[in-house]
Scaffold this motif. Structure first.
Motif, PDB file in Angstrom:
ATOM      1  N   UNK A 195       0.860  -1.309   0.075  1.00  0.00           N
ATOM      2  CA  UNK A 195      -0.041  -0.031   0.108  1.00  0.00           C
ATOM      3  C   UNK A 195       0.914   1.388   0.002  1.00  0.00           C
ATOM      4  N   UNK A 196       2.093   1.268   0.343  1.00  0.00           N
ATOM      5  CA  UNK A 196       2.848   2.461   0.433  1.00  0.00           C
ATOM      6  C   UNK A 196       3.485   2.833  -0.942  1.00  0.00           C
ATOM      7  N   UNK A 197       3.234   1.928  -2.196  1.00  0.00           N
ATOM      8  CA  UNK A 197       3.762   2.257  -3.336  1.00  0.00           C
ATOM      9  C   UNK A 197       2.471   2.118  -4.235  1.00  0.00           C
ATOM     10  N   UNK A 198       2.227   2.893  -5.214  1.00  0.00           N
ATOM     11  CA  UNK A 198       1.289   2.807  -6.365  1.00  0.00           C
ATOM     12  C   UNK A 198       1.843   2.975  -7.830  1.00  0.00           C
ATOM     13  N   UNK A 199       1.375   2.601  -8.886  1.00  0.00           N
ATOM     14  CA  UNK A 199       1.776   2.725  -9.933  1.00  0.00           C
ATOM     15  C   UNK A 199       0.814   3.358 -10.979  1.00  0.00           C
ATOM     16  N   UNK A 200       0.908   4.063 -11.803  1.00  0.00           N
ATOM     17  CA  UNK A 200      -0.183   4.690 -13.154  1.00  0.00           C
ATOM     18  C   UNK A 200       0.209   3.807 -14.353  1.00  0.00           C
ATOM     19  N   UNK A 201      -0.698   3.286 -14.666  1.00  0.00           N
ATOM     20  CA  UNK A 201      -0.661   2.298 -15.894  1.00  0.00           C
ATOM     21  C   UNK A 201      -1.620   2.534 -17.079  1.00  0.00           C
ATOM     22  N   UNK A 202      -1.419   2.041 -18.216  1.00  0.00           N
ATOM     23  CA  UNK A 202      -2.524   1.998 -19.156  1.00  0.00           C
ATOM     24  C   UNK A 202      -2.940   3.577 -19.542  1.00  0.00           C
ATOM     25  N   UNK A 203      -2.229   4.344 -19.387  1.00  0.00           N
ATOM     26  CA  UNK A 203      -2.319   5.961 -19.707  1.00  0.00           C
ATOM     27  C   UNK A 203      -2.253   6.185 -21.017  1.00  0.00           C
ATOM     28  N   UNK A 204      -3.188   6.496 -21.851  1.00  0.00           N
ATOM     29  CA  UNK A 204      -3.304   6.800 -23.150  1.00  0.00           C
ATOM     30  C   UNK A 204      -4.322   7.676 -23.511  1.00  0.00           C
ATOM     31  N   UNK A 205      -4.274   8.893 -24.429  1.00  0.00           N
ATOM     32  CA  UNK A 205      -4.896   9.658 -24.857  1.00  0.00           C
ATOM     33  C   UNK A 205      -5.145   9.522 -26.249  1.00  0.00           C
ATOM     34  N   UNK A 206      -6.236   9.692 -27.066  1.00  0.00           N
ATOM     35  CA  UNK A 206      -6.356   9.685 -28.429  1.00  0.00           C
ATOM     36  C   UNK A 206      -5.433  10.522 -29.225  1.00  0.00           C
ATOM     37  N   UNK A 207      -4.590  10.058 -30.061  1.00  0.00           N
ATOM     38  CA  UNK A 207      -3.593  10.980 -30.647  1.00  0.00           C
ATOM     39  C   UNK A 207      -4.066  12.450 -31.018  1.00  0.00           C
ATOM     40  N   UNK A 208      -5.388  12.336 -31.591  1.00  0.00           N
ATOM     41  CA  UNK A 208      -5.652  13.909 -32.119  1.00  0.00           C
ATOM     42  C   UNK A 208      -6.193  14.754 -30.948  1.00  0.00           C
ATOM     43  N   UNK A 209      -6.070  14.089 -29.470  1.00  0.00           N
ATOM     44  CA  UNK A 209      -6.337  14.803 -28.385  1.00  0.00           C
ATOM     45  C   UNK A 209      -5.012  15.105 -27.806  1.00  0.00           C
ATOM     46  N   UNK A 210      -3.867  14.922 -28.241  1.00  0.00           N
ATOM     47  CA  UNK A 210      -2.660  15.206 -27.482  1.00  0.00           C
ATOM     48  C   UNK A 210      -2.324  16.566 -27.440  1.00  0.00           C
ATOM     49  N   UNK A 211      -1.714  17.075 -26.384  1.00  0.00           N
ATOM     50  CA  UNK A 211      -1.601  18.553 -26.221  1.00  0.00           C
ATOM     51  C   UNK A 211      -2.925  19.479 -25.960  1.00  0.00           C
ATOM     52  N   UNK A 212      -3.838  18.905 -25.540  1.00  0.00           N
ATOM     53  CA  UNK A 212      -5.265  19.584 -25.663  1.00  0.00           C
ATOM     54  C   UNK A 212      -5.608  19.556 -24.046  1.00  0.00           C
ATOM     55  N   UNK A 213      -4.993  18.983 -23.065  1.00  0.00           N
ATOM     56  CA  UNK A 213      -5.232  18.993 -21.605  1.00  0.00           C
ATOM     57  C   UNK A 213      -6.034  17.724 -21.269  1.00  0.00           C
TER      58      UNK A 213
END
Length: 155
Positions: free
Chosen positions: A77-95
């Motif tokens: 419980x003292x450590x976590x991990x962020x996984x499977x983080x993806x944004x549609x390519x056309x939305x990259x750089x849009x917040x």
């Protein structure tokens, strides 16, 4: 845009979103064969498994899924991990990524951890740096040229 928790019926769409990223974005930094293999790996069943192991969030615009990310416990419980983080390519750089990270950072699995890790791709480590993640041990060193181990401390 809004962010909500993953539902099982999202699995097919999220699988396609991940595959598009791997085959359109990550393919610029990695061997084509590896990206095809990963795209096949992230099938709907794998997405459901990832979601069941932690908390997965979905970014939507109107009713269209435009991003995903999950936080899960790592080792204890003292450590976590962020996984499977993806944004549609056309939305990259849009917040979208920023909003999704901010939502993950409010999740109980994130908050209870003293340290949260993310294995950032060669193309995404700069984004995570902007979001306050540091290179593990303060050293900008890609692991075997495949990704950067990054981390954020909560305490």
């Amino acid at each position: 845009m809004y962010i909500r928790k993953f539902k099982e019926e999202d699995a097919e769409t999220v699988s396609k979103l991940v595959g598009r990223n791997l085959l359109e974005v990550n393919i610029k930094d990695y061997p084509k064969e590896d990206m095809i293999e990963f795209a096949n790996y992230y099938n709907p069943e794998t997405i459901k498994k990832v979601a069941s192991e932690g908390h997965m969030y979905i970014a939507c615009e109107n009713e269209e899924i435009i991003g995903c990310g999950a936080v899960t416990a790592l080792n204890e419980e003292k450590e976590s991990i962020i996984v499977t983080f993806f944004i549609l390519p056309e939305y990259h750089g849009k917040g979208v990524g920023k909003a999704l990270i901010q939502e993950l950072e409010k999740d109980e699995i994130f908050l209870r951890a003293e340290r949260v890790q993310v294995d950032a791709s060669l193309g995404s480590h700069i984004f995570y740096k902007k979001m306050g993640y540091e290179y593990r041990g303060g050293i900008k060193n890609s692991c075997d040229g495949e990704h950067y181990e990054m981390e954020k401390f909560n305490r």
